[in-house]
Structure formats: structure tokens, C-alpha cells
Write a protein that holds these residues in place. Sequence first.
Motif, short mmCIF file in Angstrom:
data_model
loop_
_atom_site.label_atom_id
_atom_site.label_comp_id
_atom_site.label_asym_id
_atom_site.label_seq_id
_atom_site.Cartn_x
_atom_site.Cartn_y
_atom_site.Cartn_z
N PRO A 12 -29.20 67.68 10.25
CA PRO A 12 -29.69 66.93 11.40
C PRO A 12 -29.41 67.68 12.63
O PRO A 12 -28.73 68.59 12.64
N SER A 13 -30.33 67.20 13.69
CA SER A 13 -30.19 67.72 15.06
C SER A 13 -28.69 67.64 15.46
O SER A 13 -28.35 68.53 16.56
N ASP A 14 -27.81 66.80 15.16
CA ASP A 14 -26.63 66.61 16.01
C ASP A 14 -25.52 67.43 15.06
O ASP A 14 -24.34 67.37 15.49
N VAL A 15 -25.76 68.12 13.97
CA VAL A 15 -24.89 69.16 13.48
C VAL A 15 -25.17 70.34 13.57
O VAL A 15 -26.49 70.99 13.62
N LYS A 16 -23.88 71.15 14.07
CA LYS A 16 -24.26 72.69 14.49
C LYS A 16 -23.60 73.31 13.33
O LYS A 16 -22.48 73.05 12.45
N VAL A 17 -24.24 74.65 12.98
CA VAL A 17 -24.09 75.28 11.80
C VAL A 17 -23.90 76.59 12.18
O VAL A 17 -24.67 77.23 13.06
N ASN A 22 -18.39 85.08 5.10
CA ASN A 22 -18.33 84.21 3.69
C ASN A 22 -17.84 83.09 4.10
O ASN A 22 -17.23 82.13 3.17
N LYS A 23 -18.11 82.54 5.36
CA LYS A 23 -17.58 81.05 5.84
C LYS A 23 -18.79 80.60 6.46
O LYS A 23 -19.60 81.16 7.34
N ILE A 24 -18.93 79.08 6.20
CA ILE A 24 -19.67 78.40 6.88
C ILE A 24 -18.91 77.08 7.82
O ILE A 24 -18.31 76.76 7.01
N ASN A 25 -19.34 77.19 9.02
CA ASN A 25 -18.58 76.13 9.87
C ASN A 25 -19.72 75.09 10.22
O ASN A 25 -20.55 75.51 10.78
N LYS A 32 -15.35 68.03 12.01
CA LYS A 32 -15.42 69.64 11.56
C LYS A 32 -15.08 69.68 9.98
O LYS A 32 -14.34 69.14 9.52
N LYS A 33 -15.85 70.91 9.59
CA LYS A 33 -15.54 71.20 8.14
C LYS A 33 -16.05 72.57 8.03
O LYS A 33 -16.90 73.14 8.49
N SER A 34 -15.21 73.47 7.37
CA SER A 34 -15.27 74.73 7.12
C SER A 34 -15.34 74.87 5.56
O SER A 34 -14.59 74.57 4.72
N LEU A 35 -16.55 75.84 4.99
CA LEU A 35 -16.51 76.19 3.68
C LEU A 35 -16.51 77.61 3.32
O LEU A 35 -17.09 78.47 4.14
N ASP A 36 -15.89 78.07 2.35
CA ASP A 36 -16.10 79.30 1.83
C ASP A 36 -16.97 79.49 0.83
O ASP A 36 -17.24 78.74 -0.05
N ILE A 37 -17.87 80.64 1.05
CA ILE A 37 -18.96 80.97 0.09
C ILE A 37 -18.97 81.86 -0.72
O ILE A 37 -18.20 83.30 -0.09
N ASN A 38 -19.24 82.07 -1.86
CA ASN A 38 -19.23 83.42 -2.51
C ASN A 38 -20.51 84.10 -2.20
O ASN A 38 -21.60 84.22 -2.90
N ILE A 39 -20.23 85.21 -1.49
CA ILE A 39 -21.70 85.87 -0.84
C ILE A 39 -21.77 87.04 -1.64
O ILE A 39 -22.72 87.73 -1.62
N GLU A 40 -20.79 87.25 -2.73
CA GLU A 40 -21.23 88.36 -3.64
C GLU A 40 -22.39 88.05 -4.61
O GLU A 40 -23.22 88.89 -4.93
N LYS A 50 -32.70 74.06 8.63
CA LYS A 50 -32.59 74.15 7.11
C LYS A 50 -31.77 75.09 6.68
O LYS A 50 -31.79 76.00 7.26
N ILE A 51 -30.73 74.78 5.83
CA ILE A 51 -30.06 76.06 5.30
C ILE A 51 -30.77 76.33 3.64
O ILE A 51 -30.92 75.41 3.01
N ILE A 52 -30.90 77.64 3.61
CA ILE A 52 -31.54 77.93 2.41
C ILE A 52 -30.55 78.96 1.64
O ILE A 52 -29.83 79.93 2.23
N VAL A 53 -30.19 78.61 0.33
CA VAL A 53 -29.21 79.14 -0.75
C VAL A 53 -30.26 79.91 -1.70
O VAL A 53 -30.96 79.05 -2.39
#
Length: 178
Positions: A12-17, A22-25, A32-40, A50-53
Motif C-alpha cells: 500500500p502507498s502508506d507503507v514504507k519499505v 538481509n533485513k527488510i524494514n 514498524k516491523k523488521s524481518l530477517d531474510i535468507n539472502i543466500e 511491489k515486493i518481488i521474491v
Amino acid sequence: MSKIGKKHIPVPSDVKVQINGNKINLEGPKGKKSLDINIEFLNITFEEGKIIVAPKDPKKQNKIIWGLQRSLINNAVIGVGKGYEETLKLNGVGFRANLKGKQLQLQLGFSHDIMYDIPEGITLKVDKQTTIIISGVDKELVGKTVADIKFYKPVEPYKQKGITSEGQFILKKEGKKK
């Protein structure tokens, strides 16, 4: 291919990414929420709302991680945007709930009151002493809080007394016959 992983995550437009290594804030109107990602194993990009995985290598293990990480990121985006909310109902004579500071006081027919410490990041509201509304940004934490509170007095199938989620179906058993 992962059916879940292929879908793009609309933001959504009111959410900042922000993606930092290896972190998404994520930051939105609810918190607020922070996630650890497995970038390996995964490539994660944010473009055009859009977030593309995508997996780096199409091995089976990477596909499993792909769908899981996509779901976790999607839950976080929804959490900071809209938030998560669950409603619990107390069914039984004399069953009551009250808020006392950072604790929830439950009277569930025992000889003592149960004091439940409210976790950080969760907000509770008590309506009419028999309805508890649990809300928060983290889907997992909201679900765990609901499960912890329901554990104190599970619903018994004969009189259907106990703590239930709103919309939960309990099959009523027939009592003993003479």
C-alpha cells in the motif's frame, strides 16, 4: 515452482519499505516491523509498489524457503498496514475479564483469578467483561496471545463453557441418558 512464491506482494502507498542486505524494514500507520531474510537463497527487490521474491537457484530446498519468506513478508506488510485483530468470547456463568494496567485479569470459575501479562506489541480491549479484542502488528504474536488465553479455559463440549474465538464452531455433545 512455488505457487505462493510466484505472486508479487502489493505494498500500500502508506507503507514504507527499506531493504538493507538481509533485513527488510517496514513502517506503516499501525507500526514498524523488521524481518530477517535468507539472502543466500533468495533475491528480493522492491519496485513499482511491489515486493518481488525470487530464488537464486531452482533447487527443492530453495523453493520451500521461497514460499515461506514470501508469506512472512506479506504478513508483515499487512500487519503494518491494517494490523491483525482477534476477538475472544467468554461463555459461562461468572466468567469475566478486566484490564489491570499491563495485565489481563480473568475470572474463569476457579478459586483464584488468573493474571495474564500482556506481551509487548499487543493491545487488548475488554468489552462488556465477556469479550476480549486482541490486536497487533505481528500475526504470529497475536495468534500466540489468543492461544495462551484460550488455554486457561478450553471449551468443554457438553455445556460449551469456556473461551472461544469469534466464529469458532464447537460441536455440542449430547449428555448421558437414563
